[in-house]
Scaffold this motif. Structure first.
Motif, PDB file in Angstrom:
ATOM      1  N   GLY A  70       0.757  -1.284  -0.085  1.00 56.38           N
ATOM      2  CA  GLY A  70       0.046   0.039   0.010  1.00 56.38           C
ATOM      3  C   GLY A  70       0.893   1.278   0.020  1.00 56.38           C
ATOM      4  N   LEU A  71       2.143   1.228   0.252  1.00 54.49           N
ATOM      5  CA  LEU A  71       3.091   2.281   0.361  1.00 54.49           C
ATOM      6  C   LEU A  71       4.302   2.020  -0.643  1.00 54.49           C
ATOM      7  N   GLY A  72       4.172   0.946  -1.112  1.00 57.39           N
ATOM      8  CA  GLY A  72       5.113   0.743  -2.025  1.00 57.39           C
ATOM      9  C   GLY A  72       6.672   0.093  -1.873  1.00 57.39           C
ATOM     10  N   ARG A  73       6.486  -0.752  -0.772  1.00 62.67           N
ATOM     11  CA  ARG A  73       7.739  -1.517  -0.513  1.00 62.67           C
ATOM     12  C   ARG A  73       8.481  -2.258  -1.380  1.00 62.67           C
ATOM     13  N   TYR A  96      -1.195  -1.060   4.430  1.00 62.94           N
ATOM     14  CA  TYR A  96      -1.618   0.114   4.667  1.00 62.94           C
ATOM     15  C   TYR A  96      -2.897   0.575   3.944  1.00 62.94           C
ATOM     16  N   THR A  97      -3.815   0.684   4.709  1.00 58.23           N
ATOM     17  CA  THR A  97      -5.334   1.280   4.041  1.00 58.23           C
ATOM     18  C   THR A  97      -6.125   2.022   4.999  1.00 58.23           C
ATOM     19  N   TYR A  98      -6.711   3.160   4.435  1.00 56.97           N
ATOM     20  CA  TYR A  98      -7.717   3.813   5.169  1.00 56.97           C
ATOM     21  C   TYR A  98      -9.021   3.036   5.054  1.00 56.97           C
ATOM     22  N   ASP A  99      -9.328   2.294   4.220  1.00 59.93           N
ATOM     23  CA  ASP A  99     -10.706   1.912   4.033  1.00 59.93           C
ATOM     24  C   ASP A  99     -10.845   0.369   3.732  1.00 59.93           C
ATOM     25  N   ASP A 100     -10.674  -0.059   2.591  1.00 66.19           N
ATOM     26  CA  ASP A 100     -10.911  -1.380   2.254  1.00 66.19           C
ATOM     27  C   ASP A 100      -9.430  -2.325   2.016  1.00 66.19           C
ATOM     28  N   VAL A 101      -9.630  -3.409   2.158  1.00 61.25           N
ATOM     29  CA  VAL A 101      -8.528  -4.383   1.853  1.00 61.25           C
ATOM     30  C   VAL A 101      -7.987  -4.357   0.328  1.00 61.25           C
ATOM     31  N   PRO A 102      -6.681  -4.652   0.219  1.00 58.42           N
ATOM     32  CA  PRO A 102      -6.377  -4.728  -1.193  1.00 58.42           C
ATOM     33  C   PRO A 102      -7.135  -5.913  -1.910  1.00 58.42           C
ATOM     34  N   LEU A 103      -7.626  -5.603  -3.341  1.00 59.92           N
ATOM     35  CA  LEU A 103      -8.258  -6.644  -4.000  1.00 59.92           C
ATOM     36  C   LEU A 103      -7.897  -8.117  -3.966  1.00 59.92           C
ATOM     37  N   GLN A 104      -6.504  -7.988  -3.640  1.00 63.28           N
ATOM     38  CA  GLN A 104      -5.975  -9.581  -3.723  1.00 63.28           C
ATOM     39  C   GLN A 104      -6.511 -10.107  -2.641  1.00 63.28           C
ATOM     40  N   MET A 113     -15.789 -15.780  -0.399  1.00 66.83           N
ATOM     41  CA  MET A 113     -16.112 -16.589  -1.460  1.00 66.83           C
ATOM     42  C   MET A 113     -15.111 -18.105  -1.368  1.00 66.83           C
ATOM     43  N   PHE A 114     -14.119 -17.797  -1.196  1.00 66.08           N
ATOM     44  CA  PHE A 114     -12.902 -18.797  -0.999  1.00 66.08           C
ATOM     45  C   PHE A 114     -12.561 -18.743   0.615  1.00 66.08           C
ATOM     46  N   ASP A 115     -13.360 -19.565   1.318  1.00 69.91           N
ATOM     47  CA  ASP A 115     -13.202 -19.832   2.777  1.00 69.91           C
ATOM     48  C   ASP A 115     -11.975 -20.269   3.152  1.00 69.91           C
ATOM     49  N   VAL A 116     -10.773 -19.819   3.505  1.00 64.22           N
ATOM     50  CA  VAL A 116      -9.727 -19.986   3.871  1.00 64.22           C
ATOM     51  C   VAL A 116      -9.088 -19.408   5.086  1.00 64.22           C
ATOM     52  N   ALA A 117      -8.044 -19.789   5.689  1.00 67.80           N
ATOM     53  CA  ALA A 117      -7.460 -19.079   7.001  1.00 67.80           C
ATOM     54  C   ALA A 117      -7.025 -17.552   6.436  1.00 67.80           C
ATOM     55  N   GLU A 118      -7.107 -16.865   7.289  1.00 66.67           N
ATOM     56  CA  GLU A 118      -6.967 -15.182   6.762  1.00 66.67           C
ATOM     57  C   GLU A 118      -5.597 -15.101   6.245  1.00 66.67           C
ATOM     58  N   PRO A 119      -5.552 -14.888   4.606  1.00 69.49           N
ATOM     59  CA  PRO A 119      -4.419 -15.006   4.105  1.00 69.49           C
ATOM     60  C   PRO A 119      -3.498 -13.697   4.392  1.00 69.49           C
ATOM     61  N   MET A 120      -3.921 -12.474   4.931  1.00 77.03           N
ATOM     62  CA  MET A 120      -3.012 -11.789   5.401  1.00 77.03           C
ATOM     63  C   MET A 120      -2.169 -12.054   6.438  1.00 77.03           C
ATOM     64  N   THR A 121      -2.979 -12.598   7.508  1.00 74.66           N
ATOM     65  CA  THR A 121      -2.171 -13.185   8.513  1.00 74.66           C
ATOM     66  C   THR A 121      -1.079 -14.024   8.214  1.00 74.66           C
ATOM     67  N   GLU A 122      -1.354 -15.082   7.313  1.00 73.97           N
ATOM     68  CA  GLU A 122      -0.264 -15.851   6.796  1.00 73.97           C
ATOM     69  C   GLU A 122       0.795 -15.382   6.085  1.00 73.97           C
ATOM     70  N   LEU A 123       0.453 -14.308   5.204  1.00 75.80           N
ATOM     71  CA  LEU A 123       1.662 -13.538   4.684  1.00 75.80           C
ATOM     72  C   LEU A 123       2.293 -12.575   5.692  1.00 75.80           C
ATOM     73  N   PHE A 124       1.960 -12.104   6.665  1.00 74.71           N
ATOM     74  CA  PHE A 124       2.570 -11.455   7.512  1.00 74.71           C
ATOM     75  C   PHE A 124       3.634 -12.454   8.390  1.00 74.71           C
ATOM     76  N   VAL A 125       2.877 -13.584   8.996  1.00 80.12           N
ATOM     77  CA  VAL A 125       3.966 -14.454   9.749  1.00 80.12           C
ATOM     78  C   VAL A 125       4.837 -15.175   8.916  1.00 80.12           C
ATOM     79  N   THR A 126       4.880 -15.168   7.632  1.00 80.63           N
ATOM     80  CA  THR A 126       5.668 -15.737   6.637  1.00 80.63           C
ATOM     81  C   THR A 126       6.734 -14.830   6.533  1.00 80.63           C
ATOM     82  N   GLU A 127       6.310 -13.455   6.363  1.00 77.80           N
ATOM     83  CA  GLU A 127       7.482 -12.347   6.203  1.00 77.80           C
ATOM     84  C   GLU A 127       8.189 -12.179   7.576  1.00 77.80           C
TER      85      GLU A 127
END
Length: 321
Positions: A70-73, A96-104, A113-127
């Motif tokens: 959201g900030l161009g890392r 980084y967002t003030y309103d909605d999550v990124p479309l991804q 629609m695709f009922d999976v574990a929160e992908p953002m948490t998985e990404l953050f933990v991986t990083e």
């Protein structure tokens, strides 16, 4: 215990003087790559080396860089700069967002629609635990934001994903807040409800207000106050920012304050010339040259400055993964 930096792990004891909220580049990479606006990669790298070298010469040894999705890392450019500057740069994960999550992330997640574990948490933990993309660099802290729109569903989802990653890894959190609508209080309450250790939370941009009751409420809950927009005088002027820090220190809150500018070598949100005219003090050297002398003149001691620049950042990262 070590802190991940772009140049490798560093003990919290060896971070030295730390500016807790600084960017290097804030660039919308998708727009940059699809725009006719000139971009000189070599000039931007050389400019960053010059500016960060001057910061290091001023006695700052570490910057904490909350540039995330959201900030161009873009770590390859940042690492190229850091190879030539003797400075610790601590990278983040988050959204980084003030309103909605990124479309991804819009259609994937619990109950979607695709009922999976929160992908953002998985990404953050991986990083945090394995590394960012193929760089081999691990993030050292988490970043999210809540601004004037308040706790929208998207902002809440990101914040809860950040909280979940904190619980799994122990990584500290920095939150971009908008004090004028009390969003630091909203963030504090949500994170506390998610069993986040509030002593590991910086409420960024707290220095945009002079409301001591609001600030001490957040500090009493355990949060660190990001007095981190020195030089952005159009939002709150120099004297008010300095006075707020002085009054906090006088009330015994030096252990709850961290300092910074929230500036960058380059940000594509503004025209460079217009930004320089509108905010001439918004640069990496303002704290060293003007803010610290002003604090000393108002009675803030060297020990209290050391607490804000050295001790508080060290403690914040002491339990990082």
């Amino acid at each position: 215990m070590v802190v991940s930096t772009l140049r490798g792990p560093v003990s919290p004891e060896n971070l030295g003087r730390v500016l807790m909220h600084e960017h290097v580049f804030v660039v919308g990479e998708e727009l940059r790559r699809n725009s006719l606006t000139p971009w000189d990669e070599r000039h931007r790298v050389e400019d960053a080396v010059t500016k960060l070298s001057a910061l290091r010469a001023a006695g700052i040894e570490t910057i904490v860089d909350p540039t995330v999705i959201g900030l161009g890392r873009y770590l390859p450019r940042l690492r190229e700069v850091n190879e030539r500057v003797d400075l610790n740069i601590i990278p983040a994960t988050g959204v980084y967002t003030y309103d909605d999550v990124p479309l991804q992330f819009r259609f994937r997640g619990p109950g979607l629609m695709f009922d999976v574990a929160e992908p953002m948490t998985e990404l953050f933990v991986t990083e945090l635990t394995e590394g960012i993309a193929d760089t081999g660099v691990k993030a050292a802290f988490l970043k999210c934001a809540i601004d004037s729109p308040g706790l929208t569903p998207g902002v809440e989802r990101v914040m809860r994903a950040v909280a979940a990653a904190h619980r799994r890894t122990g990584a500290p959190i920095t939150v971009h807040t908008h004090p004028h609508n009390g969003s630091g209080r909203t963030a504090m309450r949500l994170l506390r409800s998610e069993d986040v250790d509030l002593t590991k939370v910086v409420l960024g941009h707290s220095g945009d207000t002079t409301d001591l009751d609001y600030l001490t409420e957040l500090a009493d809950a355990g949060c660190l106050l990001g007095m981190d927009r020195f030089g952005l005088d159009a939002v709150l002027d120099f004297e008010q920012r300095v006075d707020t820090v002085v009054r906090l220190v006088q009330r015994g809150y030096a252990t709850s304050v961290v300092l910074s500018h929230d500036t960058s070598c380059f940000i594509d949100w503004f025209d460079e010339g217009e930004l320089q005219r509108a905010a001439p003090n918004w640069h990496y050297l303002h704290i060293s040259r003007e803010v610290l002398p002003a604090l000393r003149a108002r009675g803030v001691t060297e020990e209290q400055i050391h607490t804000m620049l050295v001790d508080n950042p060290r403690k914040y990262f002491a339990e990082a993964p």
